[in-house]
Design an enzyme around this catalytic site. Structure first.
Site, PDB file in Angstrom:
ATOM      1  N   ARG A 239       0.853  -1.187   0.000  1.00  0.00           N
ATOM      2  CA  ARG A 239       0.000   0.000   0.000  1.00  0.00           C
ATOM      3  C   ARG A 239       0.887   1.234   0.000  1.00  0.00           C
ATOM      4  O   ARG A 239       1.850   1.316   0.774  1.00  0.00           O
ATOM      5  CB  ARG A 239      -0.941   0.031   1.218  1.00  0.00           C
ATOM      6  CG  ARG A 239      -2.101  -0.966   1.163  1.00  0.00           C
ATOM      7  CD  ARG A 239      -3.089  -0.615   0.051  1.00  0.00           C
ATOM      8  NE  ARG A 239      -4.232  -1.518  -0.007  1.00  0.00           N
ATOM      9  CZ  ARG A 239      -4.308  -2.602  -0.754  1.00  0.00           C
ATOM     10  NH1 ARG A 239      -3.256  -2.939  -1.493  1.00  0.00           N
ATOM     11  NH2 ARG A 239      -5.395  -3.347  -0.767  1.00  0.00           N
ATOM     12  N   HIS A 287      -0.864  -0.605 -10.118  1.00  0.00           N
ATOM     13  CA  HIS A 287      -1.528  -1.503  -9.170  1.00  0.00           C
ATOM     14  C   HIS A 287      -2.062  -2.748  -9.881  1.00  0.00           C
ATOM     15  O   HIS A 287      -3.232  -3.109  -9.769  1.00  0.00           O
ATOM     16  CB  HIS A 287      -2.650  -0.779  -8.436  1.00  0.00           C
ATOM     17  CG  HIS A 287      -2.931  -1.384  -7.086  1.00  0.00           C
ATOM     18  ND1 HIS A 287      -3.562  -0.692  -6.075  1.00  0.00           N
ATOM     19  CD2 HIS A 287      -2.672  -2.611  -6.568  1.00  0.00           C
ATOM     20  CE1 HIS A 287      -3.685  -1.469  -5.006  1.00  0.00           C
ATOM     21  NE2 HIS A 287      -3.141  -2.629  -5.287  1.00  0.00           N
TER      22      HIS A 287
END
Length: 329
Positions: A239, A287
């Site tokens: 993250r 991502h």
């Protein structure tokens, strides 16, 4: 959930299970017809329906993501509903991304491609390095960390791990056959949180493998980045906010570390004027390290679900079951 035909057939063959499919699957929560859900005892989804309070008979919910924020605070634990996530589905592709980024950073593939585009013939030594013999440090030792460790060890790398708890065997957690480190025997060295400087200073690569929580946001700041050797690289498939943005920009600009590969970010999408886009020592990917658009994702997620259906029927421990504390937040 989108259907994965080979395992849909397996589900339909499970004795004692009556299956209803919701057409046009959605990743977002929405109301579903009461007549469809009022007698439902098991739910397989990305997010539960917004009117899930009508599901008075719900006993088990299986979600398709490792993150479970969509379940937190929804009251499932108060209703006695068991819930399981998709931990383990993403271990293989993210570990492969980690290894790919180590090689790409070490050989400066970004620079090589730039040279190709500019028709520059440059055989500098920085394009000819190898990762064998390097030390990879993994912060957190869940499934992604364990599969990264397995591949790294097979490539002749040394694995160091920093974890808030001791490394132990994993039980009742989904793992693709032949992957990972189920027994927890692979790390060459294990550090606790009080040995932070000893851990950081010996690394060639730092891989982040922890979830984002109130405690872990900003866990990597200026002091941690300065502890790394100047030749080290940071990899963040976890993250973005685990690393303090300003500290990372400063570390890359001032040469505290050699570079970074980032699959998770501070903005979605990253603004076109963000300095990370143009830093020559940074690789950005949008991502995608978890490869959720791959058929392997569906296959593994359905595999967890069918295994859990059978375990639930037979009163056996479920795979990836979330605790009451996790569900209550």
């Amino acid at each position: 959930m989108p259907r994965f035909s080979p395992l849909v057939e397996q589900l339909l063959d499970v004795a004692g299970v009556e299956t209803e499919f919701v057409e046009e699957p959605s990743e977002k929560s929405r109301d579903l017809p009461e007549e469809l859900i009022q007698d439902c005892e098991v739910l397989f989804c990305t997010s539960p329906p917004s009117n899930h309070a009508m599901m008075k008979k719900l006993k088990l919910i299986q979600i398709s993501s490792a993150g479970y924020n969509q379940l937190v605070g929804q009251g499932f634990e108060k209703r006695g509903t068991k819930a399981c996530n998709a931990l383990g589905v993403f271990d293989v592709p993210i570990a492969e991304w980690n290894i790919a980024m180590m090689i790409n950073l070490t050989r400066d593939l970004r620079g090589l491609i730039h040279n190709q585009d500019a028709k520059i013939w440059d055989r500098s030594s920085r394009f000819q390095r190898e990762i064998r013999g390097s030390v990879v440090g993994i912060l957190g030792y869940g499934g992604i960390g364990r599969e990264t460790a397995r591949i790294a060890k097979s490539m002749g790398m040394e694995v160091h791990v920093m974890s808030r708890s001791s490394i132990s065997p994993r039980v009742n957690t989904y793992r693709v056959s032949g992957t990972g480190d189920g027994e927890g025997n692979l790390p060459d060295m294990v550090f606790n949180l009080n040995q932070k400087e000893d851990f950081f200073k010996g690394l060639d690569f730092l891989v982040l493998g922890i979830p984002q929580t109130a405690v872990t946001v900003g866990i990597i700041g200026e002091s941690e980045l300065k502890m790394l050797p100047p030749h080290a690289f940071l990899l963040n498939p976890a993250r973005g906010p685990l690393v303090q943005e300003h500290a990372l920009l400063k570390a890359l600009d001032r040469g505290w570390i050699s570079g970074a590969a980032l699959d998770t970010h501070y903005h979605y999408p990253m603004p076109a004027d963000h300095p990370l886009w143009t830093m020559p020592n940074v690789i950005l990917t949008p991502h995608i390290s978890g490869s959720s658009a791959s058929n392997r994702f569906l296959e593994r997620t359905w595999d967890i679900f069918i295994q859990n259906i059978k375990r639930f029927q037979n009163g056996k421990p479920l795979l990836n079951e979330l605790t009451v504390q996790q569900l209550s937040g």
